[in-house]
Motif scaffolding. Structure first.
Motif, PDB file in Angstrom:
ATOM      1  N   UNK A 393       0.819  -1.211   0.000  1.00 59.36           N
ATOM      2  CA  UNK A 393       0.000   0.000   0.000  1.00 59.36           C
ATOM      3  C   UNK A 393       0.851   1.259   0.000  1.00 59.36           C
ATOM      4  N   UNK A 394       1.852   1.319   0.892  1.00 64.44           N
ATOM      5  CA  UNK A 394       2.652   2.539   1.035  1.00 64.44           C
ATOM      6  C   UNK A 394       3.680   2.714  -0.076  1.00 64.44           C
ATOM      7  N   UNK A 395       4.103   1.636  -0.733  1.00 72.17           N
ATOM      8  CA  UNK A 395       5.136   1.740  -1.759  1.00 72.17           C
ATOM      9  C   UNK A 395       4.578   1.752  -3.176  1.00 72.17           C
ATOM     10  N   UNK A 396       3.418   1.172  -3.406  1.00 72.03           N
ATOM     11  CA  UNK A 396       2.891   1.047  -4.763  1.00 72.03           C
ATOM     12  C   UNK A 396       1.571   1.801  -4.928  1.00 72.03           C
ATOM     13  N   UNK A 397       0.596   1.482  -4.084  1.00 71.17           N
ATOM     14  CA  UNK A 397      -0.719   2.105  -4.225  1.00 71.17           C
ATOM     15  C   UNK A 397      -0.636   3.617  -4.049  1.00 71.17           C
ATOM     16  N   UNK A 398       0.083   4.066  -3.022  1.00 74.98           N
ATOM     17  CA  UNK A 398       0.207   5.505  -2.774  1.00 74.98           C
ATOM     18  C   UNK A 398       0.907   6.190  -3.942  1.00 74.98           C
ATOM     19  N   UNK A 399       1.947   5.547  -4.503  1.00 78.26           N
ATOM     20  CA  UNK A 399       2.673   6.137  -5.638  1.00 78.26           C
ATOM     21  C   UNK A 399       1.758   6.279  -6.847  1.00 78.26           C
ATOM     22  N   UNK A 400       0.990   5.241  -7.156  1.00 73.01           N
ATOM     23  CA  UNK A 400       0.078   5.317  -8.302  1.00 73.01           C
ATOM     24  C   UNK A 400      -1.012   6.353  -8.060  1.00 73.01           C
ATOM     25  N   UNK A 401      -1.474   6.437  -6.828  1.00 76.38           N
ATOM     26  CA  UNK A 401      -2.499   7.425  -6.498  1.00 76.38           C
ATOM     27  C   UNK A 401      -1.955   8.845  -6.633  1.00 76.38           C
ATOM     28  N   UNK A 402      -0.716   9.059  -6.187  1.00 75.51           N
ATOM     29  CA  UNK A 402      -0.123  10.398  -6.230  1.00 75.51           C
ATOM     30  C   UNK A 402       0.115  10.868  -7.659  1.00 75.51           C
ATOM     31  N   UNK A 403       0.413   9.954  -8.566  1.00 78.53           N
ATOM     32  CA  UNK A 403       0.717  10.347  -9.946  1.00 78.53           C
ATOM     33  C   UNK A 403      -0.489  10.924 -10.672  1.00 78.53           C
ATOM     34  N   UNK A 404      -1.671  10.706 -10.134  1.00 81.34           N
ATOM     35  CA  UNK A 404      -2.883  11.199 -10.802  1.00 81.34           C
ATOM     36  C   UNK A 404      -3.454  12.445 -10.142  1.00 81.34           C
ATOM     37  N   UNK A 405      -2.798  12.958  -9.095  1.00 79.04           N
ATOM     38  CA  UNK A 405      -3.333  14.098  -8.358  1.00 79.04           C
ATOM     39  C   UNK A 405      -3.011  15.406  -9.065  1.00 79.04           C
TER      40      UNK A 405
END
Length: 468
Positions: A393-405
């Protein structure tokens, strides 16, 4: 070039495009046939007209405006500053550019610096590949100051996406303080048992308290750091305090996960040679990881050193995350093998029959052992899944989520990461909280069976003796 983007992912694609094609000039859209006139760099252009109004004409149909001294206002596209012929353009060679952004120009801005070589034989267009492999060095000093206005109308040195961070981290520090209070309270009493019952506390529980306290301090000083950046534009002292605490917290967190995964203090009072090596290895990785974090604060996104340290940070972080899973896997495998061995003994005892009273003598003790092993195995399998989920969650999901903000929602990246971390701490605390009766490896008390033997068992670092 101070270039505008909608998201960080868009900037990453733009950077990758520039790096993959060196012949592409990042600010080519700001250049045209009137380049020399707009920037007042060509002697013939000066001869054609020295009228100051000539430097303010639109050089593109989309309202790119040359401001003089090598500055082009591209509106929503950004602001371009040329360093060509600085001796004639800049007086006294230190240009100052001030720009007030309008509501139509809000966005994600990156300061972009690139040396574009030009071939004089091709009408000042970007040079062909034969010019690209020359070594070109440049040096300059840049003071870049930007200010925003927050919702209260006050000036802020934080970006639009960082403005909520001081309050957000402060609220999280309060949450961790409450969690620490409840955890310390659980070390003294167990609410699931009558008043006055004291739970069994092991050394690992005190280390978990230290991790929680360090996390509280880290989040609090992160809030303080962003507050002073908002007010003053810099916070060297508070940044130093934060990075020191973050290093200690990160090292303690990984160490405690390793110790829990190995069963230390719960099931055994020592570490094996392999487990000690893993702990030392992870500690070294955490030192390298924090060196990379500090190095990144002194570099700029897009620079070669920034990319190198980012690669080191990601690599070390991935290796550390994989390393902390190793003792958990060892513990799960050991419990599975022990359970299989107990089941084999149970089956062998069943085949030998029962005693004269019709009661299985050996199977009764083996059933208790199987119950304990099954409870341990279930606990450590769930622990493994929680750690894997936290890492993913902290290494992959958060990174993918941040790239779309978008530019003003980047703070959500930190909010989601902290919520995931808070949930992780809470679940680990629930799983391994102190209990009055040791539920990690409880020993069932059987009634007097008429045998006068003494059984001794060492469980979770405590020796118990049951007289029968």
């Amino acid at each position: 070039l101070l270039k505008r983007f909608d998201t960080e992912a868009e900037f990453a694609r733009f950077q990758e495009e520039i790096l993959s094609s060196p012949a592409l000039c990042g600010f080519e859209g700001f250049l045209d046939e009137d380049f020399d006139i707009a920037f007042d760099t060509d002697t013939d252009a000066k001869g054609k007209g020295n009228d100051k109004n000539q430097t303010n004409h639109a050089i593109h149909e989309d309202e790119y405006v040359a401001k003089g001294n090598g500055v082009v206002d591209g509106g929503p596209e950004g602001i371009f500053l040329s360093m060509q012929n600085v001796q004639s353009q800049w007086k006294p060679n230190e240009p100052a550019v001030t720009h007030r952004f309008t509501t139509t120009e809000v966005g994600y801005y990156f300061l972009f610096y690139q040396i574009c070589l030009f071939d004089q034989n091709t009408n000042n267009r970007p040079a062909h590949e034969k010019f690209l492999f020359r070594e070109v060095r440049s040096t300059f000093h840049l003071d870049f100051e930007y200010k925003n206005v927050d919702l209260m109308g006050n000036l802020s040195y934080l970006t639009a996406g960082e403005m909520p961070l001081p309050h957000m981290y402060l609220y999280f520090s309060v949450s961790y303080a409450l969690m620490l209070f409840l955890w310390v309270r659980s070390l003294k009493t167990d609410d699931s048992h009558p008043i006055g019952a004291k739970p069994t506390v092991f050394a690992i529980h005190h280390l978990m308290s230290m991790v929680l306290a360090l996390k509280l301090l880290t989040v609090f000083f992160e809030s303080v750091r962003y507050h002073f950046i908002r007010v003053n534009g810099h916070a060297e002292i508070w940044s130093f305090v934060y990075y020191v605490l973050n290093f200690v917290k990160g090292t303690f967190l990984f160490t405690v996960i390793l110790l829990i995964g190995s069963g230390w203090s719960f099931f055994k009072p020592f570490l094996t040679t392999k487990e000690r090596r893993v702990v030392i290895f992870v500690f070294i990785l955490q030192v390298i990881d924090n060196i990379a974090v500090v190095a990144l604060t002194h570099e700029t996104m897009g620079e070669r050193l920034y990319n190198d340290w980012t690669a080191v940070l990601h690599l070390v972080d991935i290796i550390s995350c994989c390393a902390i899973l190793v003792p958990i896997v060892w513990q799960v495998n050991m419990l599975e093998q022990s359970l299989e061995g107990e089941q084999a003994v149970q089956e062998s005892a069943d085949e030998q029959g029962t005693n004269d009273g019709g009661e299985i003598v050996e199977g009764s003790f083996d059933a208790d052992e199987q119950t304990r092993l099954q409870a341990r195995l279930l606990l450590f399998r769930s622990f493994y899944l929680i750690v894997v989920a936290y890492i993913y969650f902290t290494r992959i999901v958060v990174y993918l989520f941040a790239s779309s903000l978008s530019y003003n929602h980047t703070w959500l990246r930190y909010l989601v990461a902290e919520l995931g971390t808070l949930t992780f701490y809470f679940m680990i605390g629930i799983k391994f909280r102190p209990r009055v009766e040791n539920e990690y490896s409880s020993v069932n008390k059987n009634e007097d069976d008429g045998f006068g033997d003494e059984r001794e068992s060492v469980e979770l670092g405590i020796m118990t003796k049951a007289k029968k």
